[in-house]
Design a protein around this motif. Structure first.
Motif, short mmCIF file in Angstrom:
data_model
loop_
_atom_site.label_atom_id
_atom_site.label_comp_id
_atom_site.label_asym_id
_atom_site.label_seq_id
_atom_site.Cartn_x
_atom_site.Cartn_y
_atom_site.Cartn_z
N SER A 105 0.95 -1.38 0.17
CA SER A 105 0.00 -0.05 0.07
C SER A 105 0.73 1.21 0.09
CB SER A 105 -1.10 0.07 1.34
OG SER A 105 -0.25 -0.47 2.35
N ALA A 106 0.81 1.86 1.04
CA ALA A 106 1.58 3.32 1.14
C ALA A 106 3.16 3.01 0.97
CB ALA A 106 1.32 3.88 2.42
N LYS A 107 3.76 3.56 0.09
CA LYS A 107 5.08 3.51 -0.20
C LYS A 107 6.03 4.31 0.61
CE LYS A 107 4.32 2.07 -5.21
NZ LYS A 107 4.60 2.45 -6.60
N SER A 193 0.21 -8.61 13.35
CA SER A 193 -0.02 -7.37 12.48
C SER A 193 -1.43 -6.71 13.40
CB SER A 193 -0.26 -7.41 11.22
OG SER A 193 -1.55 -7.88 10.86
N GLY A 194 -1.59 -5.40 13.20
CA GLY A 194 -2.67 -4.54 13.83
C GLY A 194 -3.07 -3.34 13.11
N SER A 199 -2.91 5.12 12.20
CA SER A 199 -3.11 4.01 10.90
C SER A 199 -4.37 4.46 10.65
CB SER A 199 -3.16 2.76 11.75
OG SER A 199 -3.27 1.70 10.65
N SER A 200 -4.31 4.27 9.16
CA SER A 200 -5.92 4.23 8.37
C SER A 200 -6.53 3.07 8.17
CB SER A 200 -5.51 5.05 7.17
OG SER A 200 -4.66 4.10 6.17
N GLY A 201 -5.74 2.08 8.46
CA GLY A 201 -6.36 0.63 8.56
C GLY A 201 -5.32 -0.56 8.71
#
Length: 231
Positions: A105-107, A193-194, A199-201
């Motif tokens: 996702s986000a790089k 993981s959480g 955090s957006s998700g």
């Protein structure tokens, strides 16, 4: 019988005798000529197979040498390919993905309202509770809430020090399964993981650092690829 008659009678006999001698001589000549021709032909025939055999042998040797050379080239190519595969396998065994079955996702370096500065790692989108693995063997130098000391934006986080002078960081965790000072192996499960912190998700925030602290991160994707991990 008169002498004249005897002379007449003897002439045909002499002629026949002479003809016989000539015929015999001609026959001998013909036979001799045929023999000579046969001998010459036989000699040519005998010489021809010998020459052909020598030529065939030379061709066979040349062909065998070409085949051997080609086989040597192919063997060297196979050895090189095998060595490369072994090297790639060794690299892949030394480092691994921090999570499995993910979506990038986000790089790294991305800007936006989500971050006070540009994004310092690579996000791996995975469901909450996904097993997080140590990307490489090392020693845990940070572990805990509040980004393990790097700030609340990271949520629960872990930092592992590796022998090559790099550090790997794992953030937004729902559970931490290691403690500071613990040695971990490549691929060992260290957390779940959480979605903690900023955090957006649900996802894993992963960094490669040159120090254990925030602000020393490098783009983790090219780094992982350089050590044989396909991401």
């Amino acid at each position: 019988m008169s002498q004249r008659n005897l002379s007449r009678l003897s002439r045909p006999s002499a002629l026949r005798a002479r003809a016989g001698v000539l015929a015999a001589g001609l026959g001998v000549t013909m036979v001799a000529g045929a023999g000579t021709a046969f001998a010459a032909t036989s000699g040519d025939a005998a010489a021809s197979p010998a020459g052909s055999s020598a030529s065939a042998s030379a061709s066979a040797v040349t062909s065998a040498a070409a085949v051997q050379k080609q086989a040597t080239v192919q063997a060297k190519a196979a050895d090189a390919a095998q060595s490369k595969s072994a090297a790639d396998a060794k690299k892949a065994a030394a480092w691994t993905d921090p999570v499995k079955k993910y979506t990038l996702s986000a790089k790294f370096g991305r800007g936006g309202s989500m971050w006070s500065h540009k994004h310092s790692g690579q996000d791996f989108a995975v469901p909450i509770g996904t097993a997080v693995h140590a990307a490489h063997k090392g020693v845990v130098v940070k572990a805990g809430p509040n980004g393990a000391g790097d700030g609340p934006a990271y949520g629960n986080a872990i930092v592992v020090k590796h022998k090559n002078g790099t550090y790997s960081q794992y953030a937004h965790l729902s559970k931490i399964d290691v403690r500071i000072g613990q040695a971990v192996t490549t691929g060992q499960k260290i957390a779940l993981s959480g979605n903690t912190g900023n955090s957006s998700g649900p996802h894993l925030h992963f960094e490669i650092r040159t120090t254990p602290n925030y602000g020393s991160a490098v783009d983790p994707v090219p780094f992982l690829r350089s050590v044989g991990v396909k991401v």
